[in-house]
Motif scaffolding. Structure first.
Motif, PDB file in Angstrom:
ATOM      1  N   LYS A  18     -54.472 -72.067  -0.425  1.00 16.51           N
ATOM      2  CA  LYS A  18     -53.335 -72.957  -0.668  1.00 16.51           C
ATOM      3  C   LYS A  18     -52.886 -73.621   0.630  1.00 16.51           C
ATOM      4  N   GLN A  73     -63.199 -70.569 -11.260  1.00 12.92           N
ATOM      5  CA  GLN A  73     -61.823 -70.410 -11.740  1.00 12.92           C
ATOM      6  C   GLN A  73     -61.022 -69.513 -10.796  1.00 12.92           C
ATOM      7  N   GLU A  74     -61.668 -68.460 -10.302  1.00  5.89           N
ATOM      8  CA  GLU A  74     -60.992 -67.557  -9.355  1.00  5.89           C
ATOM      9  C   GLU A  74     -60.583 -68.320  -8.096  1.00  5.89           C
ATOM     10  N   PHE A 127     -59.984 -71.590  -7.829  1.00  9.92           N
ATOM     11  CA  PHE A 127     -58.899 -72.531  -8.119  1.00  9.92           C
ATOM     12  C   PHE A 127     -57.570 -71.807  -8.281  1.00  9.92           C
ATOM     13  N   LYS A 128     -57.593 -70.613  -8.832  1.00 10.33           N
ATOM     14  CA  LYS A 128     -56.375 -69.810  -8.929  1.00 10.33           C
ATOM     15  C   LYS A 128     -55.852 -69.479  -7.537  1.00 10.33           C
ATOM     16  N   LEU A 129     -56.794 -69.161  -6.644  1.00  6.98           N
ATOM     17  CA  LEU A 129     -56.436 -68.809  -5.281  1.00  6.98           C
ATOM     18  C   LEU A 129     -55.930 -70.014  -4.504  1.00  6.98           C
ATOM     19  N   HIS A 186     -55.113 -73.301  -5.720  1.00  4.55           N
ATOM     20  CA  HIS A 186     -54.126 -74.199  -6.328  1.00  4.55           C
ATOM     21  C   HIS A 186     -53.148 -73.488  -7.265  1.00  4.55           C
ATOM     22  N   GLY A 187     -53.397 -72.224  -7.537  1.00  6.39           N
ATOM     23  CA  GLY A 187     -52.505 -71.477  -8.421  1.00  6.39           C
ATOM     24  C   GLY A 187     -52.615 -71.901  -9.867  1.00  6.39           C
ATOM     25  N   THR A 188     -53.754 -72.488 -10.244  1.00  5.27           N
ATOM     26  CA  THR A 188     -53.921 -72.970 -11.611  1.00  5.27           C
ATOM     27  C   THR A 188     -55.398 -72.991 -11.967  1.00  5.27           C
ATOM     28  N   THR A 189     -55.698 -73.320 -13.220  1.00  4.51           N
ATOM     29  CA  THR A 189     -57.086 -73.409 -13.660  1.00  4.51           C
ATOM     30  C   THR A 189     -57.674 -74.760 -13.271  1.00  4.51           C
ATOM     31  N   ASP A 239     -56.326 -77.505 -15.720  1.00  3.21           N
ATOM     32  CA  ASP A 239     -54.937 -77.878 -15.449  1.00  3.21           C
ATOM     33  C   ASP A 239     -54.825 -78.686 -14.161  1.00  3.21           C
ATOM     34  N   TYR A 240     -55.678 -78.367 -13.192  1.00  2.00           N
ATOM     35  CA  TYR A 240     -55.678 -79.112 -11.931  1.00  2.00           C
ATOM     36  C   TYR A 240     -56.111 -80.556 -12.161  1.00  2.00           C
TER      37      TYR A 240
END
Length: 350
Positions: free
Chosen positions: A184, A275-276, A278-280, A282-285, A288-289
């Motif tokens: 992030k 996906q892992e 993007f979660k790390l 951007h905090g989202t899938t 959703d991004y």
């Protein structure tokens, strides 16, 4: 003094922590072109010492930003002295790696790409940064000024709270914390680099993002302390870099019909790893991004172009106008049509 023809590691010593004095010394050692706009100092280097840019800016809050985006042609050591009240330094390595040590101590710590670091010093102790020949380094340092004068300290509430949290009323000691990987922060530093505005708008945008990056670094430290063991996740350096490249592709072409399978193939990552990441970062899938970027691009087109709403919808990659209107209203609290009408009214009255 820096000596480009020496085969041994060269050393530069900075005697001041003030940005202006620091950049005067850097320019004397590296040559290069030094420019100063408002309080932003930029040293561009393209000579026998290496290539790249060093940037520094100080804010009224007593917080400074120092950035290295360089590739040096020789190994060298940068020694920076501290004062009676050493600052607290928050570091983030975006590319490459940097080695740190205190004074003449042999114990060294390595800050790798995508890692955070928090540094405190004894009074008058030196920080020593070791740069490796030929390695492209991008590192950002947020420096928080400290003081023993409580009246001065309380005028800057943020500094007071940071000093209280990390020093707890005690004398500063030699301490370096190397944190977990955090993508992030890399995203926010990219936003920092992309700022094109000038004057006071530029200064405010830089300061706002620096405070946000600082918040992420402090949160990372808090999370690591809670977890006790640093949680680096299951992603390697290469995989983290691949996630960043996929993010850039989506940012540049949000209108393309990206699929998870296509992006996985492009990056060499499994759908789960992607996906892992993007979660790390951007905090989202991933989905959703993509959707969020498309809505932001659509808002800009509605505001600045002559395209009608349907044209905007399809140009940013949506296939349903009703679906677009629904998520646009969720984000901006008005329909695309209402937003366009308001923009047209403002244009007519201007």
């Amino acid at each position: 003094m820096f000596n480009p023809i020496s085969n041994v590691m060269n050393t530069i010593s900075l005697s001041s922590t003030a940005i202006k004095n620091m950049f005067d010394q850097l320019q004397q050692n590296f040559s290069g072109n030094l420019s100063v706009k408002v309080k932003e100092h930029i040293l561009d280097i393209d000579n026998e010492f290496g290539r790249g840019r060093i940037r520094g800016i100080t804010f009224k809050s007593g917080i400074s930003l120092l950035e290295f985006d360089v590739k040096f042609s020789q190994d060298f050591t940068l020694r920076a002295g501290t004062a009676e009240n050493p600052p607290i330094c928050f570091a983030y390595c975006l590319r490459g790696k940097v080695t740190h040590s205190f004074g003449n101590q042999s114990n060294k710590k390595v800050l790798e790409n995508f890692q955070t670091g928090i540094l405190t010093n004894k009074a008058f102790e030196e920080n020593v940064l070791h740069f490796t020949k030929g390695e492209h380094i991008k590192i950002s340092l947020i420096v928080v000024k400290t003081t023993s004068n409580q009246n001065i300290l309380r005028k800057h509430n943020l500094n007071y709270r940071i000093q209280k949290s990390f020093l707890r009323g005690e004398e500063s000691k030699n301490s370096i914390y190397i944190g977990s990987y955090n993508l992030k922060i890399a995203d926010k530093i990219q936003q920092l680099e992309a700022i094109q505005q000038r004057g006071i708008v530029r200064s405010l945008m830089i300061e706002g993002l620096v405070h946000l990056i600082l918040a992420y670094e402090i949160q990372q430290h808090t999370d690591d302390v809670k977890n006790k063991e640093m949680n680096k996740g299951n992603l390697t350096h290469r995989e983290l870099g691949a996630v960043r490249e996929v993010s850039k592709t989506i940012q540049n072409f949000p209108e393309s019909q990206h699929s998870i399978s296509e992006l996985s193939h492009q990056s060499g990552l499994s759908p789960g790893k992607l996906q892992e990441g993007f979660k790390l970062m951007h905090g989202t899938t991933v989905s959703d991004y993509i959707r969020a970027l498309r809505v932001e691009k659509a808002e800009e087109l509605i505001k600045t172009s002559d395209l009608n709403i349907s044209q905007v919808v399809y140009s940013v990659g949506f296939t349903s106008r009703s679906y677009f209107s629904k998520i646009f209203k969720q984000k901006y609290n008005c329909s695309p049509k209402e937003y366009k009408e308001k923009q047209q009214l403002m244009s007519l009255s201007a």
